[in-house]
Scaffold this active site. Structure first.
Site, PDB file in Angstrom:
ATOM      1  N   HIS A  59      29.437  -0.909   9.870  1.00  0.00           N
ATOM      2  CA  HIS A  59      28.875  -1.580   8.700  1.00  0.00           C
ATOM      3  C   HIS A  59      29.678  -1.220   7.454  1.00  0.00           C
ATOM      4  O   HIS A  59      29.997  -0.047   7.216  1.00  0.00           O
ATOM      5  CB  HIS A  59      27.408  -1.199   8.529  1.00  0.00           C
ATOM      6  CG  HIS A  59      26.526  -1.792   9.578  1.00  0.00           C
ATOM      7  ND1 HIS A  59      25.430  -1.139  10.096  1.00  0.00           N
ATOM      8  CD2 HIS A  59      26.591  -2.996  10.214  1.00  0.00           C
ATOM      9  CE1 HIS A  59      24.842  -1.916  10.999  1.00  0.00           C
ATOM     10  NE2 HIS A  59      25.534  -3.045  11.083  1.00  0.00           N
ATOM     11  N   GLU A  62      28.737   1.498   4.914  1.00  0.00           N
ATOM     12  CA  GLU A  62      28.525   2.810   5.528  1.00  0.00           C
ATOM     13  C   GLU A  62      29.869   3.518   5.724  1.00  0.00           C
ATOM     14  O   GLU A  62      30.070   4.286   6.662  1.00  0.00           O
ATOM     15  CB  GLU A  62      27.759   2.645   6.838  1.00  0.00           C
ATOM     16  CG  GLU A  62      26.375   2.037   6.612  1.00  0.00           C
ATOM     17  CD  GLU A  62      25.588   1.744   7.881  1.00  0.00           C
ATOM     18  OE1 GLU A  62      26.007   2.211   8.961  1.00  0.00           O
ATOM     19  OE2 GLU A  62      24.566   1.043   7.795  1.00  0.00           O
ATOM     20  N   HIS A 200      26.515   5.869  11.866  1.00  0.00           N
ATOM     21  CA  HIS A 200      25.995   4.981  10.841  1.00  0.00           C
ATOM     22  C   HIS A 200      25.354   5.841   9.749  1.00  0.00           C
ATOM     23  O   HIS A 200      25.260   7.056   9.867  1.00  0.00           O
ATOM     24  CB  HIS A 200      24.947   4.031  11.428  1.00  0.00           C
ATOM     25  CG  HIS A 200      25.513   2.988  12.348  1.00  0.00           C
ATOM     26  ND1 HIS A 200      25.632   1.662  11.991  1.00  0.00           N
ATOM     27  CD2 HIS A 200      25.986   3.071  13.612  1.00  0.00           C
ATOM     28  CE1 HIS A 200      26.166   0.977  12.989  1.00  0.00           C
ATOM     29  NE2 HIS A 200      26.386   1.820  14.003  1.00  0.00           N
ATOM     30  N   GLU A 259      22.335   8.119  12.733  1.00  0.00           N
ATOM     31  CA  GLU A 259      22.084   7.690  11.352  1.00  0.00           C
ATOM     32  C   GLU A 259      22.228   8.912  10.444  1.00  0.00           C
ATOM     33  O   GLU A 259      21.290   9.700  10.277  1.00  0.00           O
ATOM     34  CB  GLU A 259      20.702   7.062  11.227  1.00  0.00           C
ATOM     35  CG  GLU A 259      20.524   5.784  12.036  1.00  0.00           C
ATOM     36  CD  GLU A 259      21.242   4.586  11.428  1.00  0.00           C
ATOM     37  OE1 GLU A 259      21.792   4.723  10.308  1.00  0.00           O
ATOM     38  OE2 GLU A 259      21.244   3.520  12.067  1.00  0.00           O
TER      39      GLU A 259
END
Length: 296
Positions: A59, A62, A200, A259
């Protein structure tokens, strides 16, 4: 390897060359090219029989994850040179790292759309006329690369409900329509990875399952990663078509989405030291994960 405002593609290319010059036992590879023709690079380190893959910046906003993975490679390389305890992993593991899956998107998120960008008018339209692209997650064609994989892709398309190119959440016209996603899929099909990790941001969570396709010991491995980092292993549902989803479904091997950090994307670069302090032991533990994991 320092960056004040963000970590873009030019910085990655500079650091990539620096790592390969500093650590002659690392090798660099191009696994594909982005929509705009930027090389998607991979770094190989290690000579062991267990194959591990790590990637970052699926992404665009990110981009912090690219800096995290590059710092980890630098520190592991230094440990191998000095004979630190982590050096033994070099003989046990071969790591293939792709530190920036989405280079076009990262550049867009950090620096906006240039006047010579062939997608300029479309990008401004897709972004609602806003010239600030810091919330952009997709690639340069408005496709979310982590919704691109053939793992119940049609269900993800219905769930997202995004009809066309967008800053986020558009799975594309069909699975693997984008060259960046195809490059990652081809790499996973070429090399028999035992484990994959996709970095991420944000949430301090570890996603380890996919529709019960994961091997029975995957939760134990996630618990080990959680203990190393303080992040929470989460059994996720209602999400499809991601890279780790496809890897788990296709190969029935453990895959993890990490994450990193906590807050609102893009996380401020000032948070890098604290986040790296959490992620570094997790990545080291990932190199130690055996298949199958020993019982606790």
């Amino acid at each position: 390897m320092e960056r004040i405002s963000g970590y873009g593609y030019a910085q990655l290319v500079q650091d990539y060359g620096w790592l390969l010059r500093k650590y002659r036992f690392m090798s660099g590879h191009t696994i594909g090219r982005s929509v705009l023709g930027r090389p998607i690079v991979a770094i190989r380190c290690g000579s062991g029989p267990r194959l591990v893959h790590m990637n970052a910046s699926f992404h665009a906003n990110e981009w912090m994850t690219s800096a995290l993975l590059m710092r980890f490679l630098d520190e592991w390389g230094a440990a191998c040179l000095t004979g630190a305890p982590e050096a033994r992993l070099y003989r046990e593991v071969t790591l293939w790292a792709v530190p920036m899956v989405n280079p076009d998107g990262v550049e867009l998120s950090l620096y906006g759309v240039s006047k010579d960008n062939p997608y300029r008018s479309k990008l401004l339209e897709w972004n609602g006329g806003n010239e600030a692209f810091d919330q952009w997650k997709a690639n340069i064609r408005g496709v979310d690369l982590n919704d691109q994989f053939p793992a119940h892709w049609e269900e993800e398309l219905r769930r997202r409900g995004t009809k066309g190119p967008s800053p986020r959440d558009y799975p594309g016209p069909y699975p693997l329509s984008e060259p960046e996603a195809r490059a990652l899929a081809a790499m996973a099909l070429r090399f028999p990875f035992d484990t994959v990790l996709a970095l991420h941001t944000q949430g301090k969570e570890i996603y380890w399952n996919y529709r019960d396709y994961e091997p029975p010991y995957a939760e134990r491995l996630a618990d080990r990663l959680g203990r190393a980092s303080g992040y929470k292993p989460v059994k996720l549902s209602g999400s499809d078509a991601g890279f780790k989803d496809w890897f788990i479904q296709c190969f029935r091997k453990p895959g993890f989405t990490i994450e990193a950090g906590e807050g609102v994307n893009p996380l401020p670069y000032a948070d890098f030291p604290a986040i790296y302090g959490e992620v570094r032991p997790l990545l080291l533990e990932a190199l130690r994960l055996h298949d199958p994991a020993p019982a606790l």
